[in-house]
Structure formats: C-alpha cells, structure tokens
Design a protein around this motif. Structure first.
Motif, PDB file in Angstrom:
ATOM      1  N   THR A 138       0.841  -1.135   0.171  1.00  0.00           N
ATOM      2  CA  THR A 138       0.111   0.037   0.185  1.00  0.00           C
ATOM      3  C   THR A 138       1.091   1.194  -0.001  1.00  0.00           C
ATOM      4  O   THR A 138       0.799   2.158  -0.802  1.00  0.00           O
ATOM      5  N   LEU A 139       1.861   1.300   0.792  1.00  0.00           N
ATOM      6  CA  LEU A 139       2.888   2.330   0.975  1.00  0.00           C
ATOM      7  C   LEU A 139       3.526   2.513  -0.282  1.00  0.00           C
ATOM      8  O   LEU A 139       3.598   3.919  -1.002  1.00  0.00           O
ATOM      9  N   ILE A 140       4.105   1.658  -1.048  1.00  0.00           N
ATOM     10  CA  ILE A 140       5.021   1.870  -2.041  1.00  0.00           C
ATOM     11  C   ILE A 140       4.345   2.179  -3.268  1.00  0.00           C
ATOM     12  O   ILE A 140       4.701   2.969  -4.298  1.00  0.00           O
ATOM     13  N   ASN A 141       3.216   1.764  -3.420  1.00  0.00           N
ATOM     14  CA  ASN A 141       1.984   1.982  -4.524  1.00  0.00           C
ATOM     15  C   ASN A 141       1.830   3.526  -4.406  1.00  0.00           C
ATOM     16  O   ASN A 141       1.573   4.226  -5.413  1.00  0.00           O
ATOM     17  N   GLY A 142       1.332   3.798  -3.098  1.00  0.00           N
ATOM     18  CA  GLY A 142       0.957   5.044  -2.951  1.00  0.00           C
ATOM     19  C   GLY A 142       2.026   6.206  -3.230  1.00  0.00           C
ATOM     20  O   GLY A 142       1.777   7.463  -3.790  1.00  0.00           O
ATOM     21  N   ILE A 143       3.215   5.992  -2.599  1.00  0.00           N
ATOM     22  CA  ILE A 143       4.457   7.030  -2.832  1.00  0.00           C
ATOM     23  C   ILE A 143       4.622   7.165  -4.483  1.00  0.00           C
ATOM     24  O   ILE A 143       5.014   8.156  -5.157  1.00  0.00           O
ATOM     25  N   ALA A 144       4.529   5.994  -5.073  1.00  0.00           N
ATOM     26  CA  ALA A 144       4.679   5.974  -6.483  1.00  0.00           C
ATOM     27  C   ALA A 144       3.818   6.809  -7.359  1.00  0.00           C
ATOM     28  O   ALA A 144       4.143   7.499  -8.195  1.00  0.00           O
ATOM     29  N   ARG A 145       2.528   6.770  -6.879  1.00  0.00           N
ATOM     30  CA  ARG A 145       1.649   7.609  -7.312  1.00  0.00           C
ATOM     31  C   ARG A 145       1.699   9.283  -7.236  1.00  0.00           C
ATOM     32  O   ARG A 145       1.592  10.000  -8.000  1.00  0.00           O
ATOM     33  N   PHE A 146       2.321   9.281  -6.149  1.00  0.00           N
ATOM     34  CA  PHE A 146       2.661  10.877  -5.607  1.00  0.00           C
ATOM     35  C   PHE A 146       4.228  11.278  -6.425  1.00  0.00           C
ATOM     36  O   PHE A 146       4.359  12.453  -6.535  1.00  0.00           O
ATOM     37  N   GLY A 147       4.732  10.163  -7.185  1.00  0.00           N
ATOM     38  CA  GLY A 147       6.205  10.641  -7.908  1.00  0.00           C
ATOM     39  C   GLY A 147       7.329  10.513  -7.113  1.00  0.00           C
ATOM     40  O   GLY A 147       8.251  11.201  -7.429  1.00  0.00           O
ATOM     41  N   LEU A 148       7.019   9.829  -5.922  1.00  0.00           N
ATOM     42  CA  LEU A 148       8.346   9.528  -4.996  1.00  0.00           C
ATOM     43  C   LEU A 148       8.805   8.215  -5.063  1.00  0.00           C
ATOM     44  O   LEU A 148       8.367   7.154  -5.362  1.00  0.00           O
ATOM     45  N   LYS A 149      10.375   8.286  -4.812  1.00  0.00           N
ATOM     46  CA  LYS A 149      11.090   6.727  -5.180  1.00  0.00           C
ATOM     47  C   LYS A 149      11.496   6.082  -3.934  1.00  0.00           C
ATOM     48  O   LYS A 149      12.226   7.031  -3.259  1.00  0.00           O
ATOM     49  N   HIS A 150      11.346   4.914  -3.856  1.00  0.00           N
ATOM     50  CA  HIS A 150      12.311   4.274  -2.706  1.00  0.00           C
ATOM     51  C   HIS A 150      13.578   3.595  -3.367  1.00  0.00           C
ATOM     52  O   HIS A 150      13.691   3.545  -4.455  1.00  0.00           O
ATOM     53  N   ILE A 151      14.535   3.684  -2.404  1.00  0.00           N
ATOM     54  CA  ILE A 151      15.856   3.395  -3.064  1.00  0.00           C
ATOM     55  C   ILE A 151      16.323   1.871  -3.073  1.00  0.00           C
ATOM     56  O   ILE A 151      17.291   1.494  -3.797  1.00  0.00           O
ATOM     57  N   VAL A 152      15.654   0.959  -2.444  1.00  0.00           N
ATOM     58  CA  VAL A 152      16.062  -0.538  -2.737  1.00  0.00           C
ATOM     59  C   VAL A 152      14.946  -1.489  -3.357  1.00  0.00           C
ATOM     60  O   VAL A 152      13.678  -0.996  -3.281  1.00  0.00           O
TER      61      VAL A 152
END
Ligand code: PLP
Length: 376
Positions: A278-292
């Motif tokens: 839920t978290l990573i799909n959400g941040i991806a929608r906002f245009g944010l990236k996780h590093i791993v």
C-alpha cells in the motif's frame, strides 16, 4: 479498560503497541528476585527461543537495555583471538564496526552498497584470501537504514563451508520475517522487545547455540555487564538476570509474545507486507521513489528519496504529519537525501492509506503535487 490514544508510529520501533500490551505493565509491585518473577522471565526466554529455533540446541539470554546492548554483548563476548568479518551495508553494519573498534577486536570490514544486494562471491573471496583465520562473521539481517534484506541463508551456507560462526543482528526482522537458526546456521542472534515483537522498549536479547555458549566458559573476558556467558550461566542456574531487570517491560513482553503467537509470524509478515505494498504503490502515485529494489526489500522499512521541491523541509513535513497522528523518521544515509517510513507494529494497510492521504495533502501544500490535480 480505557482506550489509550492511538498514535501511528512509522518510525522503525518502538512500534505502535496494542492497549493490552500497554496495560500488561500495570501489575502489583514485585521484587524481581522472587521465584514468581523468575518463572516469568524463564517463560519469555523459552518462547523467544521457540520463535526462531529449538530448545534442545538454543537458548535466549535476556538483558535490560536497548537492542544495541544485545549486539554489543555478542561482539564483545564471543570473538576471542580469531578474526571477525563484519558485513557493512548500512548504519547498523557500521555500528558493529564501531563496537568492534571500541573493544579492539581483530576485524575485517566487508563494505557493500547500501542500496543493492551484497555480492556473496566477493564475500567468499575475502574469506578465502584472508591471511588471518576468520572465526566469526557478523551481518545485519534487515538493514534498517534502507530496508535492504541481506541473504542470511546464503551467507549461513558460506559460513558452514568455512567453519565460521555467524552472528546476525535481527533487530528489525525478528518476529516478522521467518528465521530458522539451525537451518540458516546462525550461532548468535540479537534482537529486542520493541520492534516487530510489538512490545515496550527496554529488553535486549541474544538467542544463541548452547554448545557455542558453553565454549565461551574459558574465554578471556573483555566486558562485564554485557558478558554473555556470565548472563547465560546465572540465568540457567537461577532464572534471574544478574542485575535489575526492567520488570514492567518484561510483563509487556510476555503479553506481546502471546499476541504474536495468536497472530502467527507468517501472518504478521503478511499484514506488514500488505501495508508495505500500500505504501510503495501510494508513494509511486505521488512521484516519490524508494531506493532499494523490490526483490531485495524487507517490506518492513522503506527509505524514500526526499521530494525535489523548493518548499520541502523534513522537519516541517514531520511536524505536519505528527500533528495528524503519524510519526515519520529521518533518513540515515550520507550521500542521499532520504526519509524513512516503517510499516511495523499494531497498524494495518488502512492506517497506511490514512497516512498517504495526509502525505499527499502535505505534498500538495508545498506544490510537489500540483494543487489543482485531482487526488491520486
Ligand atoms: C538492525 C538494527 N540493529 C541495531 C539497532 C539498535 O537498536 P537500539 O536503538 O534499540 O539500541 C537497530 C535499531 O533500530 C536496528 O534496526
């Protein structure tokens, strides 16, 4: 029982706890030297061992202290005249190097990128080519700096081949990511009460192979309070810690273990994983990236690149979210500007959805998400 205000802690522990765990601390005063309390500690030690291994070969040694106490106890107690290899791919690998330096251990640092799976072939080459005899290898399971999950199963096989005792800092994986110490060839494991166990902070513990522990009997001691063999011996003879235990935290830990057993480790990890997606799909929608990369990710804590936007400020974002009931955490990387979100504790994907709504409101206010854009 009165319901206690619920804060959504998205820091990597201490995590959000159930009210029943909080209330488990409210008990009649008791002298911890009473047999009754000894039995409580004995049952906690037994249950913690059972979560990752078998009682015939392994045991759990409890300490009053934060998680670092367990890591320091292992490193300062078990490495004799041999050489220790420390895998360093984040702040907690670095902390083990700092501990080894403080105790003047002979050690070799194997440093590896913070955002990429470690190269086990290169690690093997280091061991094979080392002029010193490698007796121990220490690795963090889930590097809480980034969420990078180190492949302890493969490293365990490597250690078996070279007859090296493996030490695992499982602080942020224990209680969620299934671990089987014997199968994975882990001799010593460090963890604490307040992360995936969903207990209260204050208990650090070491799960250790009994034969390895017994072999420490004649080892020259470098430490006192954190001496692993002394704590093990005293506890096995008396069901007592050598020094004053954190009494109420232990009552809460007992309750937290019961709740973990009711939920199940696999099921807890499934709940955490659902929150993570839920978290990573959400941040991806906002245009944010996780590093791993997803394939190397623990799904427990996520290091996210900060928004590249003039109006952004971590402290402001923290305060904005904090005032709405969500606690986020700063990044811990030198060369990348990141912040961290953990999805552990007594929270669900619904809480993460509420968090994402608050985060998107903040990102809209600072202009990272265009103000007139419909909600993503
Ligand atoms: C992997 C790892 N090791 C060690 C520690 C240190 O634990 P404490 O802060 O409880 O001493 C942490 C804490 O986040 C951790 O994540």
């Amino acid at each position: 029982m009165r319901t206690i205000k619920r804060n959504i802690l998205l820091n990597p522990g201490p995590a959000t706890t159930t009210d029943s765990v909080k209330y488990a601390q409210v008990v009649p005063d008791i002298c911890p030297r009473e047999k009754e309390f000894g039995y409580i500690m004995e049952s906690i030690s037994t249950e913690l061992t059972r979560l990752v291994s078998d009682l015939e070969h392994y045991t759990t040694i409890l300490f009053g202290g934060s998680g670092t106490a367990a890591v320091e106890s292992i490193l300062s107690s078990v490495v004799g005249e041999g050489t220790l290899v420390i895998v360093n791919n984040g702040a907690y690998g670095q902390r083990m190097c700092d501990i080894a330096t403080a105790f003047r251990l002979k050690f070799i640092e194997f440093s590896s990128p913070v955002d990429d799976a470690l190269d086990v072939t290169a690690l093997e080459k280091l061991i094979r080519d080392s002029p010193c005899s490698i007796s121990h290898l220490a690795v963090v399971h889930n590097e809480t700096t980034t969420g990078l999950l180190n492949d302890i199963e493969t490293i365990g096989k490597l250690c078996r081949r070279y007859q090296i005792d493996m030490i695992v800092d499982a602080m942020s994986s224990f209680g969620a990511i299934p671990i089987h110490m014997e199968e994975m060839n882990i001799s010593y494991l460090a963890a604490s009460s307040n992360k995936n166990l969903q207990g209260i902070a204050g208990v650090a513990f070491v799960v250790a192979h009994k034969t390895k522990l017994e072999s420490l009997k004649c080892q020259k001691t470098r430490n006192y309070y954190l001496n692993l063999y002394a704590q093990y011996k005293y506890f096995s003879e008396t069901f007592q810690m050598r020094f004053t235990p954190p009494v109420q935290t232990l009552y809460a830990l007992k309750k937290a273990i019961e709740e973990l057993k009711q939920e199940g480790i696999k099921e807890r990890y499934a709940r955490y994983s659902k929150s993570w997606y839920t978290l990573i799909n959400g941040i991806a929608r906002f245009g944010l990236k996780h590093i791993v990369d997803k394939k190397d990710h623990s799904k427990i804590i996520t290091s996210i690149l900060e928004p590249d936007c003039e109006g952004y400020d971590f402290e402001q974002m923290h305060d904005y979210l904090y005032s709405r009931g969500f606690t986020i955490y700063p990044g811990k990387l030198e060369n990348l500007n990141t912040f961290r979100i953990a999805n552990i504790g007594n929270i669900t994907s619904k809480d993460i959805e509420s968090f994402l709504k608050a985060l998107s409101d903040y990102l809209r206010e600072i202009g990272f998400i265009p103000r007139n854009e419909p909600h993503r």
